[in-house]
Design an enzyme around this catalytic site. Structure first.
Site, PDB file in Angstrom:
ATOM      1  N   CYS B  33       0.820  -1.210   0.000  1.00  0.00           N
ATOM      2  CA  CYS B  33       0.000   0.000   0.000  1.00  0.00           C
ATOM      3  C   CYS B  33       0.850   1.254   0.000  1.00  0.00           C
ATOM      4  CB  CYS B  33      -0.885   0.053   1.239  1.00  0.00           C
ATOM      5  SG  CYS B  33      -2.026  -1.280   1.306  1.00  0.00           S
ATOM      6  N   CYS B 102      -4.804   7.186   4.247  1.00  0.00           N
ATOM      7  CA  CYS B 102      -3.454   7.157   4.816  1.00  0.00           C
ATOM      8  C   CYS B 102      -3.512   7.343   6.323  1.00  0.00           C
ATOM      9  CB  CYS B 102      -2.590   8.268   4.236  1.00  0.00           C
ATOM     10  SG  CYS B 102      -2.342   8.128   2.475  1.00  0.00           S
TER      11      CYS B 102
END
Lengths: 387, 124
Positions: B33, B102
């Site tokens: 990711c 995030c």
């Protein structure tokens, strides 16, 4: 926060140079005629458009009637691929590379939905397409090969001449997205054996929203848009006259300066690269020599690209990155994946693209700031401590 | 793109580091990711006496990590486990929509740390 601004994102866009702005200005409120009009205001503007066309052709070693003005590189790519496809009576096969800009890849993906087959050629660890791989991929029904002249992210130059010769040998159309090369390196459409070539003004100190497509005389290509008869019906719509004039001026000036600019930028590029590689655990992405004069792409192990960009931005330095977090799509760069970069390095990539106006002082400044930026972010990083 | 508070937490992150004899350690994220975070907890009498973090990630990830540690230091485990990703983003004064994911890193790592701590010591 710093006052100094160091712009190292010329690969994304460039400032319009003063002479180009001056060349364009009269065409907004003074020479505002429609080039298709029969009257004097129209004819005067028509003449300026023709002059810009001649300049563009001269810069490429082409004939003026082979130049079609578009809204930019993306549109040019679309016309080349779709336009060539449309002229066929059946679907067929396209060869391209896995590192093309989305303006080529997405068109290919769209054509696949319509029944065309596409081979996306892999690249080597430097991001180079092998001409041999192109040869192997050719099929009975291959009708166009599209390989970019240089990659925008990692700067690697492609063997366009070789691939062009191969395409000619096989009687297959050859398109190159030369958006990153025109105005930076010499381009001669005959030496390269291209049938289509895309370029975009805002990459060589011209305005945004204008580009061109070179189409070799005799090439069968259908328009993507329909409307009036402008640009010999290939790209109808009233011409963006100020943009066209700007493009002509920009390409003429940029082309004349190529030898000097190439030398200057390569020296700056190499010094910046060398300095960055002195920081521990930093690697260079792309070919060390066969690359765009102003392109640097490095990966910083243990830290993430967007964090580096943010740190640079706070110091007044503008750059870009291939990390997932710096892309709008949250996907890491397909180019970095294609060269086999492992995730942590792909996410830690930063691109500095130098251009007209960058100085030694700019390079000094970046090299001054980068080590402490790297150190600070590595002190926060879990992987740096367990290495 | 980022507001002043986020920039502050990015530039001057609080509680960066490791705790060698931590009572609870948590992880979140993945290299796939593009971000990963470790959280270290020192627990005393059911309270987070000390907390440290290490993050590989973007500006939002680092800022969120820092803000989270500031929010939970001194809280009880029950209070801390209630803190959500949204709370962290709000405390930062908001994040650009694309960056919200995030910020998930932080609360996830904290919850992981608390879970790991409890797994060892409590029989719930």
């Amino acid at each position: 926060m710093n006052n100094r601004v160091v712009y190292m994102d010329h690969g994304a866009t460039t400032p319009v140079r003063e002479e180009v702005v001056q060349a364009m200005l009269p065409f907004f409120a003074e020479e505002y005629g429609n080039p298709s009009s029969l009257h004097a205001p129209g004819r005067r503007v028509r003449k300026s458009v023709d002059e810009a066309r001649e300049k563009t052709a001269a810069a490429l070693g082409a004939n003026p009637e082979e130049i079609y003005f578009t809204s930019g590189g993306t549109e040019s790519n679309n016309i080349a691929l779709r336009g060539a496809a449309k002229k066929r009576s059946a679907t067929g096969h396209i060869i391209t590379s896995s590192i093309e800009h989305h303006a080529v890849l997405d068109v290919c993906r769209d054509l696949e939905k319509e029944g065309y087959s596409v081979t996306y050629l892999p690249v080597d660890c430097y991001g180079r397409v092998e001409a041999d791989a192109v040869r192997q991929a050719v099929r009975e029904d291959t009708f166009i090969i599209s390989i970019m002249a240089a990659n925008n992210e990692i700067g690697t130059l492609q063997p366009v001449r070789e691939i062009g010769a191969l395409a000619r040998e096989k009687g297959i159309l050859f398109h190159t997205d030369a958006v990153q090369v025109v105005g930076q390196l010499p381009v001669d459409v005959n030496a390269l054996n291209v049938d289509f070539l895309s370029l975009s003004a805002h990459k060589f100190n011209g305005p945004k929203g204008i580009g061109a497509l070179y189409v070799r005389r005799g090439t069968q290509v259908a328009p993507v848009y329909h409307g009036g008869g402008q640009e010999r019906k290939l790209r109808p719509g009233t011409e963006n006259v100020p943009g066209i004039v700007g493009l002509g001026k920009a390409i003429e000036m940029a082309n004349a300066e190529i030898p000097e600019k190439k030398k200057t930028l390569e020296a700056l590029r190499d010094r910046l690269t060398e300095g960055l590689l002195e920081i521990e655990e930093v690697i260079l992405n792309g070919h060390p020599e066969e690359r765009l004069p102003g392109n640097i792409n490095v990966s910083f192990r243990h830290i993430e690209g967007e964090a580096v960009l943010l740190s640079l931005d706070l110091e007044g330095i503008a750059a870009s990155s291939g990390s997932a977090c710096s892309s709008g799509s949250l996907e890491p760069s397909h180019v970095l994946s294609a060269i086999g970069l492992e995730h942590s390095l792909a996410h830690g990539s930063v691109r500095f693209s130098l251009g007209r106006g960058n100085t030694e002082a700019d390079v000094d400044y970046v090299l001054e700031k980068m080590p402490s930026i790297t150190e600070r972010l590595r002190n926060i990083s879990p992987t740096y401590h367990t290495r | 793109m980022y507001n002043e508070k986020v920039i502050d937490h990015f530039s001057n992150p609080r509680n960066v580091g490791e705790i060698p004899d931590a009572d609870g350690i948590g992880e979140s994220g993945s290299f796939k990711c593009g971000d990963t975070m470790n959280i270290y907890l020192k627990i005393k009498n059911g309270r987070i006496e000390d907390i440290k973090f290490m993050t590989y990630g973007c500006g939002a990830a680092i800022a969120s990590s820092s803000m989270l540690t500031e929010m939970v230091k001194g809280k009880t485990l029950d209070e801390a486990i209630e803190i959500t990703n949204q709370d962290v983003a709000e405390a930062l004064g908001g994040l650009p929509p694309l960056k919200l994911h995030c910020s998930n890193l932080a609360a996830d790592a904290l919850h992981d740390a608390i879970r790991n701590y409890r797994k060892e010591r409590e029989f719930i």
